[in-house]
Design a protein around this motif. Structure first.
Motif, mmCIF file in Angstrom:
data_model
loop_
_atom_site.group_PDB
_atom_site.id
_atom_site.type_symbol
_atom_site.label_atom_id
_atom_site.label_comp_id
_atom_site.label_asym_id
_atom_site.label_seq_id
_atom_site.Cartn_x
_atom_site.Cartn_y
_atom_site.Cartn_z
ATOM 1 N N ARG A 155 -5.039 -9.779 -21.043
ATOM 2 C CA ARG A 155 -4.838 -8.566 -20.246
ATOM 3 C C ARG A 155 -3.916 -7.566 -20.943
ATOM 4 O O ARG A 155 -4.234 -6.376 -20.972
ATOM 5 N N THR A 159 -5.322 -3.992 -22.021
ATOM 6 C CA THR A 159 -4.689 -2.789 -21.476
ATOM 7 C C THR A 159 -4.261 -1.844 -22.581
ATOM 8 O O THR A 159 -4.463 -0.618 -22.489
ATOM 9 N N ALA A 160 -3.679 -2.398 -23.654
ATOM 10 C CA ALA A 160 -3.296 -1.552 -24.787
ATOM 11 C C ALA A 160 -4.527 -0.936 -25.457
ATOM 12 O O ALA A 160 -4.511 0.240 -25.854
ATOM 13 N N TYR A 161 -5.596 -1.721 -25.572
ATOM 14 C CA TYR A 161 -6.844 -1.206 -26.144
ATOM 15 C C TYR A 161 -7.413 -0.071 -25.292
ATOM 16 O O TYR A 161 -7.875 0.959 -25.821
ATOM 17 N N SER A 162 -7.362 -0.232 -23.986
ATOM 18 C CA SER A 162 -7.872 0.811 -23.099
ATOM 19 C C SER A 162 -7.010 2.068 -23.143
ATOM 20 O O SER A 162 -7.526 3.184 -22.985
ATOM 21 N N ASP A 163 -5.689 1.904 -23.371
ATOM 22 C CA ASP A 163 -4.798 3.065 -23.412
ATOM 23 C C ASP A 163 -4.861 3.805 -24.749
ATOM 24 O O ASP A 163 -4.719 5.030 -24.789
ATOM 25 N N LEU A 164 -5.070 3.066 -25.832
ATOM 26 C CA LEU A 164 -5.020 3.686 -27.161
ATOM 27 C C LEU A 164 -6.366 4.232 -27.619
ATOM 28 O O LEU A 164 -6.433 5.288 -28.258
ATOM 29 N N PRO A 166 -9.852 6.066 -27.199
ATOM 30 C CA PRO A 166 -10.451 7.043 -26.271
ATOM 31 C C PRO A 166 -11.674 6.464 -25.562
ATOM 32 O O PRO A 166 -12.365 5.577 -26.085
ATOM 33 N N GLN A 167 -11.956 7.009 -24.421
ATOM 34 C CA GLN A 167 -13.065 6.503 -23.623
ATOM 35 C C GLN A 167 -14.422 6.658 -24.324
ATOM 36 O O GLN A 167 -15.244 5.741 -24.265
ATOM 37 N N ARG A 170 -14.732 3.781 -26.753
ATOM 38 C CA ARG A 170 -14.946 2.509 -26.055
ATOM 39 C C ARG A 170 -16.365 2.419 -25.507
ATOM 40 O O ARG A 170 -16.968 1.343 -25.498
ATOM 41 N N ALA A 294 -11.486 -5.271 -21.277
ATOM 42 C CA ALA A 294 -11.047 -3.932 -20.887
ATOM 43 C C ALA A 294 -11.958 -3.332 -19.824
ATOM 44 O O ALA A 294 -11.495 -2.606 -18.929
ATOM 45 N N ARG A 298 -10.208 -3.055 -13.941
ATOM 46 C CA ARG A 298 -10.177 -2.597 -12.550
ATOM 47 C C ARG A 298 -10.722 -3.652 -11.603
ATOM 48 O O ARG A 298 -10.225 -3.820 -10.480
#
Length: 354
Positions: A155, A159-164, A166-167, A170, A294, A298
């Motif tokens: 997790r 989370t870091a991957y999702s924050d760093l 860009p969408q 991803r 990632a 949610r």
């Protein structure tokens, strides 16, 4: 010696006075024990005094000794009532102890009866195991281990991957891995004998691979080529192989006996299959795991908030998703969708015979 003879009304009056005096003395003599018995009860004593005073006032004169004795008894009762009112609380509790003890006896008897009824009741039977989860105790231990690993490693990294990242990037990575999944789904659709769906899935892979730059862009979905996800485990289920017991594997997560047999084959035909170098295989596999985790951030956050028993929720969701109708069951359902009209049945004419 002079003798006085009384006759007539005077004699009757004296006899009446004597009878009244004797009656009053008898009443006081009978009331004396009652007065002594009720001296300790201030509530009962006053009405008794009134009841004794009423006949005395209506009768003939009573001798002075008897009246003094009655007055002394009444004074003693009043003093006893005053002493009872001024007694400390401890004495009141001690006086009420016998009453409370007598009241407690039925309660003790009731508890004894309840204990006897509980002893006569049949003992509870052994806990019934879930037919689809016979190894629940072991599975829960592995599930808790995976939860701890996810909490401390997967997790935070996801989370870091999702924050760093860009969408759009991803999403491109997700489309790339999804294109390989579609190719393996097409193979399994052909193995299931669903050639029409297999051809549509093959077309989807070709469009995304050619026009979508090796699957980085999903063009097939807007074009109307829907995604159908299948794997070897669902193919076995299509041909009648049962799901089997539920299993939770370390690192790999939920599975079943049928799907566990196909895990090596499904893992072999993955994007890492394109690379021979071990480092690239490991990097591609790690990127796929992190990207998948990632995408579920949610979902898992919502699951942590609403699920009372997360293990049970994940197990039921997995088994429901992996449940697939066999080829025979689908044929039976297709036969039920059609109404068979026998020759003996006469079709209904909506316009009637004219």
């Amino acid at each position: 010696m002079t003798t006085t003879t009384t006759t007539g009304p005077a004699l009757r009056a004296r006899r009446t006075d004597l009878a009244a005096a004797l009656l009053s003395a008898a009443l006081l003599g009978a009331a004396a024990p009652a007065m002594a018995r009720f001296q300790a009860d201030p509530v009962i004593a006053p009405p008794l005094d009134v009841a004794l005073a009423t006949p005395l006032a209506l009768t003939a004169p009573v001798p002075a000794e008897l009246r003094q004795a009655a007055a002394d008894d009444i004074d003693a009762a009043g003093k006893a009532a005053s002493a009872a009112d001024e007694a400390p609380e401890g004495q009141d509790q001690a006086a009420s102890a016998p009453a409370s003890g007598s009241a407690a006896e039925p309660a003790v008897a009731g508890q004894a009866g309840a204990a006897a009824a509980a002893a006569d009741a049949p003992a509870p039977g052994p806990r019934v195991r879930n037919r689809l989860d016979p190894w629940e105790r072991w599975n829960r231990k592995v599930f808790n281990f995976n939860e701890k690993l996810d909490e401390h490693v997967l997790r935070p990294v996801a989370t870091a991957y999702s924050d760093l990242v860009p969408q759009p990037a991803r999403q491109a990575v997700d489309n790339f891995f999804g294109n390989f999944s579609d190719a393996w789904s097409a193979v399994n659709l052909f193995l299931q004998g669903r050639f029409k769906n297999g051809a549509s899935q093959t077309m989807r892979v070709a469009v995304n691979s050619v026009f979508g730059i090796a699957g980085l862009i999903d063009i097939a979905t807007p074009a109307g080529l829907e995604k159908t996800s299948e794997d070897l485990g669902r193919t076995l289920g299509y041909w009648g192989v049962k799901t089997g017991p539920y299993i939770v594997w370390p690192l790999l997560g939920p599975s079943s006996l049928r799907d566990s047999v196909t895990l090596p084959v499904n893992a072999y035909y993955s994007p890492a299959y394109l690379f021979d170098d071990g480092e690239y295989k490991f990097a591609i596999t790690a990127l796929q795991v992190i990207n998948t985790r990632a995408n579920l951030l949610r979902v898992t956050d919502m699951l942590d908030g609403i699920a009372l028993d997360k293990y049970t929720f994940v197990r039921d969701a997995y088994l429901q998703r992996r449940n697939i109708k066999s080829h025979k069951e689908q044929q039976e359902d297709d036969d039920d969708d059609y109404e068979v009209i026998t020759p003996d049945e006469k079709p209904v004419n909506p316009q009637g015979d004219r």
